[in-house]
Design an enzyme around this catalytic site. Structure first.
Site, PDB file in Angstrom:
ATOM      1  N   HIS A  82      39.885  24.598  32.531  1.00  0.00           N
ATOM      2  CA  HIS A  82      38.914  25.610  32.951  1.00  0.00           C
ATOM      3  C   HIS A  82      38.131  25.107  34.150  1.00  0.00           C
ATOM      4  CE1 HIS A  82      36.077  28.945  32.429  1.00  0.00           C
ATOM      5  NE2 HIS A  82      35.154  28.073  32.814  1.00  0.00           N
ATOM      6  N   ASP A 161      29.147  36.197  23.681  1.00  0.00           N
ATOM      7  CA  ASP A 161      29.020  35.710  25.063  1.00  0.00           C
ATOM      8  C   ASP A 161      29.085  36.866  26.049  1.00  0.00           C
ATOM      9  OD1 ASP A 161      28.973  33.619  27.185  1.00  0.00           O
ATOM     10  OD2 ASP A 161      30.905  34.527  27.640  1.00  0.00           O
ATOM     11  N   ARG A 168      22.135  37.746  30.846  1.00  0.00           N
ATOM     12  CA  ARG A 168      21.685  36.633  31.706  1.00  0.00           C
ATOM     13  C   ARG A 168      21.841  36.978  33.179  1.00  0.00           C
ATOM     14  NH1 ARG A 168      25.570  32.382  30.048  1.00  0.00           N
ATOM     15  NH2 ARG A 168      24.622  31.182  31.707  1.00  0.00           N
ATOM     16  N   SER A 183      28.363  29.011  26.861  1.00  0.00           N
ATOM     17  CA  SER A 183      29.168  30.173  27.253  1.00  0.00           C
ATOM     18  C   SER A 183      30.610  29.738  27.525  1.00  0.00           C
ATOM     19  CB  SER A 183      28.530  30.799  28.507  1.00  0.00           C
ATOM     20  OG  SER A 183      29.398  31.696  29.138  1.00  0.00           O
ATOM     21  N   LYS A 187      34.192  30.035  24.697  1.00  0.00           N
ATOM     22  CA  LYS A 187      35.453  30.715  25.042  1.00  0.00           C
ATOM     23  C   LYS A 187      36.634  29.748  24.969  1.00  0.00           C
ATOM     24  CE  LYS A 187      33.240  32.336  28.564  1.00  0.00           C
ATOM     25  NZ  LYS A 187      32.568  32.978  29.665  1.00  0.00           N
TER      26      LYS A 187
HETATM   27  N1  URA Z   1      31.150  30.724  33.507  1.00  0.00           N
HETATM   28  C1  URA Z   1      30.985  31.196  32.241  1.00  0.00           C
HETATM   29  O1  URA Z   1      31.941  31.545  31.558  1.00  0.00           O
HETATM   30  N2  URA Z   1      29.727  31.247  31.737  1.00  0.00           N
HETATM   31  C2  URA Z   1      28.640  30.853  32.427  1.00  0.00           C
HETATM   32  O2  URA Z   1      27.539  30.917  31.907  1.00  0.00           O
HETATM   33  C3  URA Z   1      28.828  30.386  33.756  1.00  0.00           C
HETATM   34  C4  URA Z   1      30.104  30.322  34.256  1.00  0.00           C
END
Ligand code: URA
Length: 443
Positions: A82, A161, A168, A183, A187
């Site tokens: 990621h 999220d 946010r 966050s 995932k």
């Molecule tokens: N990428 C994400 O998935 N979440 C965040 O809060 C910032 C970047």
């Protein structure tokens, strides 16, 4: 329990209990806690921070808010990668097939571009016929048979999220370290892989502008991963200039293909090899140096590119366009060459603005629902550190009309700082963070 008391506890600098965090995540997901109280808590977290335990607890409650992908039916170690987001970052398109071509399975869920950063799904969808909207059973089948698939997030993965991120985004609480860490990791954990490699970008095109902030974010995410039994390693890589020379969806696919042919730009190739090497290391394929060599070998022998074509075909795409990206993938657009107006050196590039220039040309979205032009974007001829003579080509812009080119040029020129003196050579790699600690690689 009352949400008022949870907000007050955090506002006053207290450490929230697991019960308080669960009360918040469950209540906000179900709609019982309203946006205004959730945003007040996010702002309190923004200012007061969270301990490692609080961040891990928030992460796992978010994971539990929805479905979790079960990859246990697929043999072997499953790895995931990621990136925290950047400009010209097309590494997944090369790294995933390199790793899969060596028999390490990669089940990757990616996102779309938003703001100045690009997204892997938008890039892949510039390939005719290719779909990233694939159901769980087919996703698993492609990973089992081909070894790699890159798809969009399935419907009910970490719904907490989705809701919290949207909140946010409009309450100035995105760039809070524990909120970003939870966050991203929620995932990654829900997506089911055994080992996770994070590419934490740092610099003017990244969320984290300084190396220290990027290391702090990486440490937090590595600690969350280890806490729940997923080996996690993070590389801190430079985003003080765009990665590679192409920005824009089809242009970036084309550059990823060139990289898999061994003809990519040096910086992009080196980052891809480092990421692929670390993934192979995590999958137990040997010492890190040997894994880097393995990764370079898959570029030299063409097996990485062959695996990308296999994946593209399995996801419904026309893999033959990858044999001739210039004429079959990137559609003709109006172009404009930007030239240096003075001698000197390209001292720095505001990478966020370079990304915004690409968005202005049509390659990205201002709002989630906007359509994008897959063939719009920028090909850089000069990057930070290069010397310039008046009249040298700086970049070529591609867009559907002159108005878009005007706006793209305005934003892009603003991103460049040209001076008489050269800058200090910027490092590509800053650090490697694992459960064993932080190893600086930029010294
Ligand atoms: N990428 C994400 O998935 N979440 C965040 O809060 C910032 C970047």
């Amino acid at each position: 329990m009352r949400m008022y008391d949870v907000i007050e506890h955090k506002r006053n600098g207290g450490e929230l209990s697991d019960e308080e965090i669960r009360f918040f995540v469950d209540g906000y997901s179900s709609g019982e806690i309203p946006d205004y109280q959730a945003s007040a808590l996010c702002m309190a977290i923004y200012y007061q921070g969270m301990t490692e335990r609080e961040t891990a607890s928030l992460t796992m409650d978010m994971v539990r808010s929805g479905d979790v992908v079960d990859l246990s039916g697929i043999d072997g170690v499953k790895v995931d990668k990621h990136s925290t987001g950047g400009v010209g970052d097309k590494t997944s398109l090369a790294v995933a097939p390199i790793v899969a071509s060596l028999g390490v399975r990669m089940a990757k869920m990616s996102g779309r571009g938003l703001g100045h950063t690009g997204g892997t799904l938008d890039k892949l969808e510039s390939i005719p016929g290719l779909s990233c909207d694939i159901d769980g059973a087919r996703f698993e089948e492609i990973v089992r048979t081909v070894g790699v698939a890159i798809v969009g997030q399935t419907g009910n993965l970490v719904p907490a999220d989705k809701k919290l991120y949207a909140l946010r985004d409009v309450t100035a609480t995105v760039d809070s370290l524990p909120l970003i860490a939870s966050s991203i990791m929620s995932k990654k954990i829900a997506a089911g892989s055994d080992k996770i490699l994070l590419d934490v970008k740092c610099g003017s095109g990244a969320f984290m502008k300084t190396v220290d902030d990027a290391i702090a974010l990486a440490k937090s995410m590595v600690s969350i991963g280890e806490h729940v039994g997923r080996t996690t390693v993070a590389l801190i890589t430079d985003m003080g200039r765009p990665l590679g020379n192409c920005i824009g969806n089809a242009l970036e696919v084309s550059e990823a293909v060139a990289t898999l042919r061994g003809e990519g730009p040096r910086d992009l190739t080196d980052v891809c090899v480092e990421l692929a090497g670390n993934l192979l290391f995590l999958a137990g394929r040997g010492e890190l140096d040997a894994c880097r060599l393995l990764a370079r070998g898959q570029i030299a022998n063409g097996e990485g590119l062959a695996k990308l074509k296999e994946m593209v075909a399995a996801q419904g795409g026309d893999a033959s366009v990858l044999d001739d990206c210039a004429s079959r993938l990137v559609e003709p657009r109006l172009s404009r060459e930007l030239r240096a107006t003075r001698d000197g050196h390209l001292f720095s590039m505001d990478t966020e603005r370079c990304g915004m220039a690409s968005v202005a040309l049509g390659a990205g979205r201002a709002r989630k629902e906007d359509a994008i032009d897959h063939s719009a974007g920028i090909v850089l001829a000069k990057k930070t550190g290069d010397s310039l003579v008046e009249g040298d080509l700086l970049a070529t812009l591609f867009a559907a009309d002159e108005g878009l080119l005007d706006e793209g040029e305005r934003v892009f020129r603003d991103a460049l700082d040209i001076r008489d003196e050269p800058p200090a050579a910027p490092p590509l790699f800053h650090a490697r963070v694992s459960c064993e600690g932080v190893e600086r690689t930029d010294a």
